[in-house]
Structures are given as C-alpha cells and as structure tokens.
Design an enzyme around this catalytic site. Sequence first.
Site, mmCIF file in Angstrom:
data_model
loop_
_atom_site.group_PDB
_atom_site.id
_atom_site.type_symbol
_atom_site.label_atom_id
_atom_site.label_comp_id
_atom_site.label_asym_id
_atom_site.label_seq_id
_atom_site.Cartn_x
_atom_site.Cartn_y
_atom_site.Cartn_z
ATOM 1 N N CYS A 2 31.194 -3.915 -25.842
ATOM 2 C CA CYS A 2 30.586 -2.608 -25.567
ATOM 3 C C CYS A 2 29.551 -2.327 -26.651
ATOM 4 O O CYS A 2 29.390 -3.099 -27.577
ATOM 5 C CB CYS A 2 31.638 -1.511 -25.607
ATOM 6 S SG CYS A 2 32.984 -1.761 -24.464
ATOM 7 N N ARG A 27 24.890 -5.181 -23.824
ATOM 8 C CA ARG A 27 26.288 -5.451 -24.223
ATOM 9 C C ARG A 27 27.273 -4.914 -23.200
ATOM 10 O O ARG A 27 28.456 -5.256 -23.219
ATOM 11 C CB ARG A 27 26.573 -4.801 -25.586
ATOM 12 C CG ARG A 27 25.712 -5.265 -26.734
ATOM 13 C CD ARG A 27 26.020 -4.495 -28.005
ATOM 14 N NE ARG A 27 27.377 -4.723 -28.445
ATOM 15 C CZ ARG A 27 27.741 -5.762 -29.204
ATOM 16 N NH1 ARG A 27 26.842 -6.636 -29.591
ATOM 17 N NH2 ARG A 27 28.993 -5.938 -29.569
ATOM 18 N N TRP A 75 31.596 -1.919 -21.462
ATOM 19 C CA TRP A 75 31.865 -3.122 -20.672
ATOM 20 C C TRP A 75 33.379 -3.095 -20.488
ATOM 21 O O TRP A 75 34.137 -3.432 -21.412
ATOM 22 C CB TRP A 75 31.416 -4.364 -21.414
ATOM 23 C CG TRP A 75 31.729 -5.632 -20.695
ATOM 24 C CD1 TRP A 75 32.797 -6.475 -20.925
ATOM 25 C CD2 TRP A 75 31.015 -6.227 -19.616
ATOM 26 N NE1 TRP A 75 32.772 -7.535 -20.068
ATOM 27 C CE2 TRP A 75 31.694 -7.407 -19.235
ATOM 28 C CE3 TRP A 75 29.867 -5.875 -18.926
ATOM 29 C CZ2 TRP A 75 31.250 -8.234 -18.202
ATOM 30 C CZ3 TRP A 75 29.443 -6.720 -17.898
ATOM 31 C CH2 TRP A 75 30.120 -7.862 -17.556
ATOM 32 N N ASN A 101 34.700 -0.417 -29.523
ATOM 33 C CA ASN A 101 34.320 -1.702 -28.931
ATOM 34 C C ASN A 101 35.402 -2.696 -29.324
ATOM 35 O O ASN A 101 35.653 -2.913 -30.500
ATOM 36 C CB ASN A 101 32.961 -2.169 -29.480
ATOM 37 C CG ASN A 101 32.634 -3.585 -29.016
ATOM 38 O OD1 ASN A 101 33.117 -4.013 -27.960
ATOM 39 N ND2 ASN A 101 31.884 -4.332 -29.806
ATOM 40 N N GLY A 102 36.090 -3.248 -28.317
ATOM 41 C CA GLY A 102 37.141 -4.231 -28.606
ATOM 42 C C GLY A 102 38.335 -4.002 -27.692
ATOM 43 O O GLY A 102 38.226 -3.355 -26.659
ATOM 44 N N GLU A 485 29.009 -29.841 -13.051
ATOM 45 C CA GLU A 485 28.545 -28.644 -13.774
ATOM 46 C C GLU A 485 27.382 -28.993 -14.692
ATOM 47 O O GLU A 485 26.394 -28.268 -14.765
ATOM 48 C CB GLU A 485 29.710 -28.028 -14.543
ATOM 49 C CG GLU A 485 29.367 -26.870 -15.442
ATOM 50 C CD GLU A 485 28.707 -25.688 -14.729
ATOM 51 O OE1 GLU A 485 28.739 -25.632 -13.482
ATOM 52 O OE2 GLU A 485 28.148 -24.833 -15.422
ATOM 53 N N LYS A 489 23.647 -27.320 -14.455
ATOM 54 C CA LYS A 489 22.982 -26.675 -15.602
ATOM 55 C C LYS A 489 21.563 -27.208 -15.746
ATOM 56 O O LYS A 489 20.604 -26.484 -15.882
ATOM 57 C CB LYS A 489 23.756 -26.931 -16.899
ATOM 58 C CG LYS A 489 25.008 -26.133 -17.101
ATOM 59 C CD LYS A 489 24.843 -24.644 -17.284
ATOM 60 C CE LYS A 489 24.769 -23.833 -16.033
ATOM 61 N NZ LYS A 489 25.897 -23.694 -15.168
ATOM 62 N N GLU A 492 19.126 -26.325 -12.681
ATOM 63 C CA GLU A 492 18.771 -24.919 -12.421
ATOM 64 C C GLU A 492 17.890 -24.324 -13.503
ATOM 65 O O GLU A 492 17.228 -23.321 -13.267
ATOM 66 C CB GLU A 492 20.015 -24.056 -12.211
ATOM 67 C CG GLU A 492 20.886 -23.829 -13.422
ATOM 68 C CD GLU A 492 22.021 -22.849 -13.115
ATOM 69 O OE1 GLU A 492 21.848 -21.928 -12.318
ATOM 70 O OE2 GLU A 492 23.101 -23.038 -13.690
ATOM 71 N N HIS A 508 29.566 -47.124 -4.427
ATOM 72 C CA HIS A 508 29.465 -46.789 -2.995
ATOM 73 C C HIS A 508 28.095 -46.218 -2.653
ATOM 74 O O HIS A 508 27.953 -45.482 -1.674
ATOM 75 C CB HIS A 508 30.575 -45.808 -2.617
ATOM 76 C CG HIS A 508 31.950 -46.352 -2.869
ATOM 77 N ND1 HIS A 508 32.538 -47.304 -2.066
ATOM 78 C CD2 HIS A 508 32.809 -46.122 -3.891
ATOM 79 C CE1 HIS A 508 33.722 -47.615 -2.556
ATOM 80 N NE2 HIS A 508 33.920 -46.917 -3.663
ATOM 81 N N LYS A 607 21.036 -13.761 -11.046
ATOM 82 C CA LYS A 607 22.296 -13.887 -11.773
ATOM 83 C C LYS A 607 23.477 -13.723 -10.818
ATOM 84 O O LYS A 607 24.508 -14.338 -10.977
ATOM 85 C CB LYS A 607 22.392 -12.835 -12.886
ATOM 86 C CG LYS A 607 23.655 -12.939 -13.731
ATOM 87 C CD LYS A 607 23.786 -14.303 -14.383
ATOM 88 C CE LYS A 607 25.115 -14.496 -15.091
ATOM 89 N NZ LYS A 607 25.333 -15.907 -15.499
#
Length: 612
Positions: A2, A27, A75, A101-102, A485, A489, A492, A508, A607
Amino acid sequence: MCGIVGYIGNSDSYPVLVKGLHRLEYRGYDSAGVAILNACGELHTYKAKGKVEDLERFCCDKDTAGSIGIAHTRWATHGEPNDVNAHPHVSENGEIALVHNGTIENYNVLKQALEEHGCTFRSETDTEVLVQLIQYIKESTKCPLLTAVREALSQVVGAYAIAVIDKRTPDTIIAARKSSPLVIGLGDDATYIASDATPIVDYTDRVVYLNDGEIAIIEKGKDLRVITFDNEPSDIDIRTLKMSVSQLEKGGYPHFMLKEIFEQPETIQDCIRGRIVGDKVRLSGVSENEDVFLGTGRIIIVACGTSWHAGLIGKRLIQEIAHIPVVVEYASEFRYSTPIINPDDVVIAISQSGETADTLAAIRLAKEHGAFVYGVCNVVGSSIARATDSGTYIHVGPEIGVASTKAFTGQVTVLAMLALAIGQLRGTVDSTSVRELASAIKALPVLISDALKLNDEIERLSGIYTYVHNFLYLGRGYNYPSALEGALKLKEISYIHAEGYPAAEMKHGPIALIDHELPTVIIAPNDEMHEKIISNIQQVKARGGSVIAVVTKGDSVIAGLADHILEISEVPECLSPVIVSIPLQLLAYHIAIKKGCNVDMPRNLAKSVTVE
Ligand code: AGP
C-alpha cells in the site's frame, strides 16, 4: 503493498496528501483515504473505494482544512476493497487515526482479546485491530500516545509501516516500521512521511529512511526524534535524494518489470508469510473446506498465459503430493469444449489480475455444473476472487509490468503450499516430507536472491542473442512448463519467436529446426532427468545449434557441453521452476532492452485481457 503519506507543517495538509497518493498509486489503488487534524483539534477522516481521483471527488465538498494529516492508498490483503475497509482506520472513540502498509499475522488473536474487553469493529481489516489496540492501551494505562504505540507494536507479529495521529496529542505524527518501507522528508517548514520518496521529492531532497524497529516522533516546529521499539534513541542519518520521480516510482530501476523481477525475494516472503506454521502448511481456503478437498476425485485447473504455465506445475505438485488426478485446461478452450464437469470436481482458477474474461467464463461454467471453485489470485476483491467459493491470494503486490514475473513465482509457491495442505488433509504426505518441503519453500527467497546475482552475466550474454529470429526452450518434468514460460517471456517483450517444448519431443520434429542460427535454452537442473537432458544438449550441439543451459551450480558435465551456463542453487525439483524462472526472466528482459523494446508495455498486449 500500500502507499502511506503524512504531512505536518504550516500549510494545509490535504493538497500534499492527495498529490502524494497519486504518486503512490502504483503501489495499490483499490481504495484511498485521508485523516486530517485541524486547528480546532477536530479529526476529519474521509475515505472511498476506488482510485485517488474517486477520493478527491468524495472530498470536494468536505472540510479538509488542517495542517496535520495522514493518507493511504490501498492494495487489499485482509478485507474486500470498499469504503469501510479503506484506510485510515479510526479508533472506536474517534480520537486516533492510523494508516498501515503490511500485514498483521496475529490480528485474529488480538481482535478476540479486544472484543473480550468490549471493543467493537467496523471493518474486516487487520489494520483496525492495531488502532483499537492503541486506543485500548492508551485508555487502560493512561499512557501517552507514543507509549501506547510502542506497547501495541510489541504485541504485533507481522510486517508494517504505520503513521498515527491523535486528537489528544496535537501537532504530532507517530510513525514506525518493521519490514515495510517508510521515508521521512525534512522540509524547511514541514515534515513529510511516505512509503517511498516520490511524494516527498517535490518539497525537499533531505530524507531519513526509517530502519526496522524504529519509531519516528514528528512534532510541529521541533526536530525529528527517532527511537527504537525499546525506547532507546536512534541516530538520524539524513540522506540527499538524487532520483527523479519516475525513477523513484520504479524503486530506482529503469522499468517496472526489472523492479518486479528483483522484488521476488520479498514478494515470495510475503506470499509465504503466516502460511507455514511450525512444520505445517496452513491455508484457510483448505481448512475451511475440508469436506470438499477430502471428497473430490479430480481437480481441473483453468487459466491463461503465464497462469496456465503455473497450472501445469500445479498439476504435478498436486498429483505427486496429494495424489489427486489433475487436468489443466486453457480457460478459453475449456469454456467452449462442452467439458464433463462432475459435482465433486474442484476447479482451481489461477489469475494474477482476477479479471481475465476467459477464466471468469470458465468459472461460471464450472459453477453451473455444481463444481467447487477455488481461486489463486493476486488482486484482492477482483471479479475472479469474488466469483470463486474460496481461494488463496498470492500477495505479491501490484504487478505493473505486462510480462508476468513475480506473480508467476507467487502462483507456483501458492500451488506448492496448496498441494501440501491438501496432502496433509488427505494423509498422502508424511510429516517428514511436509517438514522438508515447507522448509524448502521458506528457503526460496534466499535462492531467488542468489539467482538474481546472474543479472550482469545475463545482461552481457543478451548482447550475443539480441538479433536472432527464433529461440527454442527445452525442459523436462517440472521444467517443461518453465520452458513454456521462458519462451513466453521472451516472445512477448522482445517480439522474437520462441517456442517451449518438452525436451524429449525434440526427436519428434523440432530437431529439424536446429542450426547455427537457432539458439536453444535448455533447463537442466540436477534432477532425475539430468542424464536424459544431457543427451538432448548433445543432439542440439551435434547439429550446430548453440545452447544456453540453466544448471545447478557445479555441473561440470553440462559446462563442458553448453555454449553458456547459468548456474542456480540446488533446490527440490518440484520447486525448481521458481528459481529457474529468474534467469529466464532476466534473459528475456535484457534481450528486449537491447532491441529497444518497451518492456513494461509491449506492443499489442494488455496487463489484463478482460475481453474475449
Ligand atoms: C504473461 O506474461 C502475460 N501477461 C499473460 O499471458 C497473462 O499471464 C495472461 O493474460 C493471464 O492473465 P491473468 O493471470 O491476469 O489471468
């Protein structure tokens, strides 16, 4: 993660607070609020769900005068994003306001104790417990605010950065930190507090970074005081800020993606926090639904993109540890495949954003067939989080870069804990195995930090491969999804065509691609497939291909075969994708940078894919 802002000085605090919140919106941005003490000693608190601009609209006809104030952009971790759960939180007697924050791990225990003393709560947050505890201590022991804050923090287990104001302690802000950042700005006629320096940099370049276990006492017209939780005076180290706002928002990194890659030791720590207790894994989503996980005969994982790759790893983890058959489906395919869904199926939906349209549609279809749906999301209160029957948040904080990095490692970590929690429940894993894997999960942040040391070497290596047109990524077992993955990365953010393949599939077909123009990344940690992956490397080399191998430290055999090796620490095979992904993220990042690509906002991508 946050954002906190505080101001005490000779001008109105509100404009500084709101401008600071805008700077900290990266944040967290699901709700925001301000608390202001005015010259009459009145405490006004205004807060609203949504972004800072929503708060500004809410405050446009409110009395926001006052030269002392604290503010927060949220957040969510505990409690849905809404007006009630938004910060600042105010004590029951309306005298103390606090922003945080936490996470407070033992908030339930503290809350029950306070309720037994007659305290009542309005929100679902852990933060409100802290402000009520401060009030309770202050009233029951008749002590000053600073003492009450110090005593309350001594009872709290968790991570926090807080700022507190009190009607009965005029001209003062108390701030404290443990594991969450807090910066104090020293202006000529004002003092500023913030989660990072972005809200401060417009007013002063003189800052003090509060250390863990320190409390700052900020009083109007007086010098800053800093003490430890043990009430010992702390030295004050005044630094001079040299970064721009943009650099500061990215924590000094050139791009959000690189910042988020380097955040992973902390974000995995946050992901694990409070979920491994002693030698056991504790996930409330499982413990509150034991009958479901005991009774299910099959798990279906639905996801898209990177989250789908995490799902492939989750399949192996759950099958190996909890002995439940798992199928993994692209959500977009699942929803149109007239799937056979049984009422005792458990559907696990994995989504960083919690807003992916295909995944949401798959959830709705599963629920129409009576399946229990479990979410693995990052954004608290997101559409998918709210559409599921239960779930586990990955708690890695906002992921701004379009290419998912810390969310992927957070998803895999949660899936490992989920497999253990279900295995514990069904008795398919013994306590020794749980203890060993739980210990290995707790060690992940250190291993990630170690893997991040490859950054400079990978930056140099990326110069060799900047202008190739195709890449092949190969992996086996748990690291076949890692190969997928890694390829995603690269493609993209650098726009280089890259394909991930199970290494054994080479013969194959894909092996026809191999030549001196096609580099191959081969994921080859020291696991049960090691011997076989060595022959894959030899096959590539024999056809003139170059090989970048991700290996366990000290692997002299592959060091003698590959063109480049990237060495990672020893890690249990089932957790290796978390560590393997670090060099693959860095390789994609540095190649894309060398190609001049916009790594945070790659072309054609968003996103969150909230449309079909
Ligand atoms: C991964 O780097 C991409 N951003 C993309 O594949 C992403 O993983 C996919 O769109 C799923 O998003 P979600 O996790 O928010 O549902």
